[in-house]
Scaffold this active site. Structure first.
Site, PDB file in Angstrom:
ATOM      1  N   ALA A   1       1.061  -1.138   0.174  1.00  0.00           N
ATOM      2  CA  ALA A   1      -0.297   0.143   0.251  1.00  0.00           C
ATOM      3  C   ALA A   1       0.907   1.189  -0.159  1.00  0.00           C
ATOM      4  O   ALA A   1       2.075   0.605   0.300  1.00  0.00           O
ATOM      5  CB  ALA A   1      -1.006   0.119   1.015  1.00  0.00           C
TER       6      ALA A   1
ATOM      7  N   GLY B   1       0.433  -5.150   0.890  1.00  0.00           N
ATOM      8  CA  GLY B   1      -0.522  -4.482  -0.214  1.00  0.00           C
ATOM      9  C   GLY B   1      -0.215  -5.956  -1.404  1.00  0.00           C
ATOM     10  O   GLY B   1      -1.323  -6.272  -2.386  1.00  0.00           O
TER      11      GLY B   1
ATOM     12  N   GLU C   1      -0.692  -9.016  -0.459  1.00  0.00           N
ATOM     13  CA  GLU C   1      -2.596  -9.888  -0.056  1.00  0.00           C
ATOM     14  C   GLU C   1      -2.882  -9.423  -1.565  1.00  0.00           C
ATOM     15  O   GLU C   1      -4.121 -10.575  -2.051  1.00  0.00           O
ATOM     16  CB  GLU C   1      -2.856  -7.905   0.840  1.00  0.00           C
ATOM     17  CG  GLU C   1      -2.112  -8.310   2.072  1.00  0.00           C
ATOM     18  CD  GLU C   1      -2.728  -7.321   3.176  1.00  0.00           C
ATOM     19  OE1 GLU C   1      -2.036  -6.313   2.463  1.00  0.00           O
ATOM     20  OE2 GLU C   1      -2.721  -8.041   4.183  1.00  0.00           O
TER      21      GLU C   1
ATOM     22  N   GLU D   1       4.038  -5.275   7.301  1.00  0.00           N
ATOM     23  CA  GLU D   1       4.132  -3.777   7.706  1.00  0.00           C
ATOM     24  C   GLU D   1       4.565  -4.022   9.321  1.00  0.00           C
ATOM     25  O   GLU D   1       4.546  -2.879   9.798  1.00  0.00           O
ATOM     26  CB  GLU D   1       2.424  -4.305   8.486  1.00  0.00           C
ATOM     27  CG  GLU D   1       1.220  -4.230   6.435  1.00  0.00           C
ATOM     28  CD  GLU D   1       1.588  -5.572   5.879  1.00  0.00           C
ATOM     29  OE1 GLU D   1       2.494  -5.983   6.138  1.00  0.00           O
ATOM     30  OE2 GLU D   1       1.011  -5.847   4.925  1.00  0.00           O
TER      31      GLU D   1
HETATM   32  N1  CAA Z   1       4.362   3.205  -0.705  1.00  0.00           N
HETATM   33  C1  CAA Z   1       4.904   4.315  -1.115  1.00  0.00           C
HETATM   34  N2  CAA Z   1       6.090   4.409  -2.404  1.00  0.00           N
HETATM   35  C2  CAA Z   1       6.364   3.312  -2.015  1.00  0.00           C
HETATM   36  C3  CAA Z   1       6.602   2.120  -1.598  1.00  0.00           C
HETATM   37  C4  CAA Z   1       5.511   2.002  -1.050  1.00  0.00           C
HETATM   38  N3  CAA Z   1       4.983   0.733  -0.478  1.00  0.00           N
HETATM   39  N4  CAA Z   1       7.825   1.454  -1.699  1.00  0.00           N
HETATM   40  C5  CAA Z   1       8.597   1.847  -2.637  1.00  0.00           C
HETATM   41  N5  CAA Z   1       8.393   3.206  -2.397  1.00  0.00           N
HETATM   42  C6  CAA Z   1       9.002   3.910  -2.727  1.00  0.00           C
HETATM   43  C7  CAA Z   1      10.470   4.210  -2.183  1.00  0.00           C
HETATM   44  O1  CAA Z   1       9.593   5.427  -1.516  1.00  0.00           O
HETATM   45  C8  CAA Z   1      10.905   5.213  -3.047  1.00  0.00           C
HETATM   46  O2  CAA Z   1      10.655   6.437  -3.482  1.00  0.00           O
HETATM   47  P1  CAA Z   1      11.452   7.266  -3.552  1.00  0.00           P
HETATM   48  O3  CAA Z   1      12.603   7.177  -4.736  1.00  0.00           O
HETATM   49  O4  CAA Z   1      11.333   9.070  -4.136  1.00  0.00           O
HETATM   50  O5  CAA Z   1      11.808   7.767  -2.727  1.00  0.00           O
HETATM   51  C9  CAA Z   1      10.693   4.304  -4.442  1.00  0.00           C
HETATM   52  O6  CAA Z   1       9.291   3.441  -4.343  1.00  0.00           O
HETATM   53  C10 CAA Z   1      12.103   3.197  -4.594  1.00  0.00           C
HETATM   54  O7  CAA Z   1      11.706   2.793  -3.674  1.00  0.00           O
HETATM   55  P2  CAA Z   1      13.334   2.580  -2.672  1.00  0.00           P
HETATM   56  O8  CAA Z   1      14.356   3.026  -3.177  1.00  0.00           O
HETATM   57  O9  CAA Z   1      12.687   2.235  -1.077  1.00  0.00           O
HETATM   58  O10 CAA Z   1      13.758   0.898  -3.316  1.00  0.00           O
HETATM   59  P3  CAA Z   1      14.699  -0.316  -2.950  1.00  0.00           P
HETATM   60  O11 CAA Z   1      15.242  -1.459  -4.970  1.00  0.00           O
HETATM   61  O12 CAA Z   1      15.709  -0.025  -2.337  1.00  0.00           O
HETATM   62  O13 CAA Z   1      14.142  -1.028  -2.259  1.00  0.00           O
HETATM   63  C11 CAA Z   1      12.040  -2.201  -1.334  1.00  0.00           C
HETATM   64  C12 CAA Z   1      12.996  -1.671  -2.576  1.00  0.00           C
HETATM   65  C13 CAA Z   1      12.634  -3.265  -0.011  1.00  0.00           C
HETATM   66  C14 CAA Z   1      10.572  -2.796  -2.242  1.00  0.00           C
HETATM   67  C15 CAA Z   1      11.839  -0.689  -0.669  1.00  0.00           C
HETATM   68  O14 CAA Z   1      11.200   0.318  -1.467  1.00  0.00           O
HETATM   69  C16 CAA Z   1      10.519  -0.945   0.886  1.00  0.00           C
HETATM   70  O15 CAA Z   1      10.869  -1.866   2.008  1.00  0.00           O
HETATM   71  N6  CAA Z   1       9.924  -0.747  -0.115  1.00  0.00           N
HETATM   72  C17 CAA Z   1       8.003  -0.507   1.210  1.00  0.00           C
HETATM   73  C18 CAA Z   1       7.292  -2.178   1.383  1.00  0.00           C
HETATM   74  C19 CAA Z   1       7.076  -2.010   2.380  1.00  0.00           C
HETATM   75  O16 CAA Z   1       6.702  -1.896   3.478  1.00  0.00           O
HETATM   76  N7  CAA Z   1       5.427  -2.640   2.485  1.00  0.00           N
HETATM   77  C20 CAA Z   1       4.398  -2.437   2.655  1.00  0.00           C
HETATM   78  C21 CAA Z   1       3.698  -1.226   3.069  1.00  0.00           C
HETATM   79  S1  CAA Z   1       2.364  -0.706   4.135  1.00  0.00           S
HETATM   80  C22 CAA Z   1       1.366  -2.092   3.713  1.00  0.00           C
HETATM   81  O17 CAA Z   1       0.983  -2.431   2.079  1.00  0.00           O
HETATM   82  C23 CAA Z   1       0.046  -1.703   4.412  1.00  0.00           C
HETATM   83  C24 CAA Z   1      -0.734  -3.211   4.102  1.00  0.00           C
HETATM   84  O18 CAA Z   1      -1.157  -4.030   5.147  1.00  0.00           O
HETATM   85  C25 CAA Z   1      -2.423  -3.458   2.964  1.00  0.00           C
END
Ligand code: CAA
Length: 257
Positions: free
Chosen positions: A65, A108, A111, A131
């Site tokens: 998400a 998400g 999911e 999460e």
């Molecule tokens: N939401 C918003 N933006 C996101 C995102 C997310 N879930 N995941 C990645 N992005 C964005 C980053 O902020 C980044 O943007 P900027 O360039 O503007 O900073 C861009 O995508 C590229 O990401 P990274 O630089 O972090 O890429 P990476 O290759 O170094 O890492 C990754 C990849 C390990 C997937 C890392 O991006 C990450 O950990 N993302 C978040 C994963 C996460 O926590 N997901 C759960 C979200 S909460 C949820 O989903 C609730 C639910 O139950 C529905």
């Protein structure tokens, strides 16, 4: 129709939706949900479409998400809008949906893949419910669907530690149905979807409904539901055609009736 966050194509009888927010690794915001629902509903209404494939990029199916969209929400905001409940509408699509997952399917993203009917993963796929690392827990079905699909031990491990599963572990645990080379992912998913779309659509939709019922009811009620649907299939022209084609040793020509 033009979509902001997805690319929509048709490949013969298959609808293909590609999540397209590359700068955010296909993070699922409210616009993605709106676009996904509109496109899948359009495919549902299109009599020429027999199956749908949802995919992302090679790096990310969807990284969750959209954290930036939700980070400033208050409890009241989340409660009053019943945040994430719109995703339930996605699970009401009755035509079969295959998730073709390459790269990250996190939060998400994992999911959403689990809301599809089955997952074909590329060998670089990574599934996770991270999460907990954000101070929250899954909110789009992860704690429920993952537990039903892979069992308590793996689901607890993933939800409590936030660790990712690679494609091999995901296949071993039953989260995904097949793992293919990354370069073959879309072709394999489209091939599977085309195969499904070549069968009788009402039979396919009833089979989907019956399998999904297994997650909602007792064994005896599920078996009764299956039998009733099975009985109803003898009213289909496609049943007559399918069985006639078998006995006449020819290809069936289904009419979706
Ligand atoms: N939401 C918003 N933006 C996101 C995102 C997310 N879930 N995941 C990645 N992005 C964005 C980053 O902020 C980044 O943007 P900027 O360039 O503007 O900073 C861009 O995508 C590229 O990401 P990274 O630089 O972090 O890429 P990476 O290759 O170094 O890492 C990754 C990849 C390990 C997937 C890392 O991006 C990450 O950990 N993302 C978040 C994963 C996460 O926590 N997901 C759960 C979200 S909460 C949820 O989903 C609730 C639910 O139950 C529905």
């Amino acid at each position: 129709m033009a979509y902001e966050t997805i690319i929509v194509e048709t490949r013969s009888k298959v609808g293909l939706v590609t999540l397209n927010r590359p700068k955010a690794l296909n993070a699922l915001n409210s616009q993605v949900l709106a676009d996904l629902l509109a496109s899948c509903r359009a495919f549902e209404a299109d009599a020429d479409i027999g199956a749908i494939v949802i995919t992302g990029s090679e790096k990310a199916f969807a990284a969750g998400a959209d954290i930036k969209e939700m980070q400033s929400k208050s409890y009241v905001d989340a409660y009053m809008e019943d945040f994430f409940s719109g995703w339930e509408d996605f699970t009401r699509i009755r035509k079969p949906i295959i998730a073709a997952v390459s790269g990250y399917a996190l939060g998400g993203g994992c999911e959403l893949a689990m809301m599809c009917d089955f997952i074909i993963a590329s060998d670089n796929a990574k599934f996770g419910q991270p999460e907990i690392t954000l101070g929250v827990m899954p909110g789009m079905g992860g704690s429920q669907r993952l537990t039903r699909f892979v069992g308590k031990a793996k689901a607890m491990d993933m939800c409590l530690t936030g660790r990712m599963m690679d494609a091999a572990e995901a296949e071993r645990t039953g989260l995904v149905s097949r793992v293919v080379a990354t370069s073959d992912l879309l072709e394999e998913a489209l091939k599977a979807a085309a195969k499904i779309a070549g069968f009788s659509l009402p039979a396919v939709m009833m089979a989907k409904e019956a399998v999904n019922r297994a997650y909602e009811t007792t064994l005896s009620e599920g078996l009764r539901f299956e039998r009733r649907l099975f009985h109803s299939m003898f009213a289909l022209e496609d049943q007559k055609e399918g069985m006639a084609a078998f006995t006449e040793k020819r290809q069936a020509n289904f009419k979706n009736r």
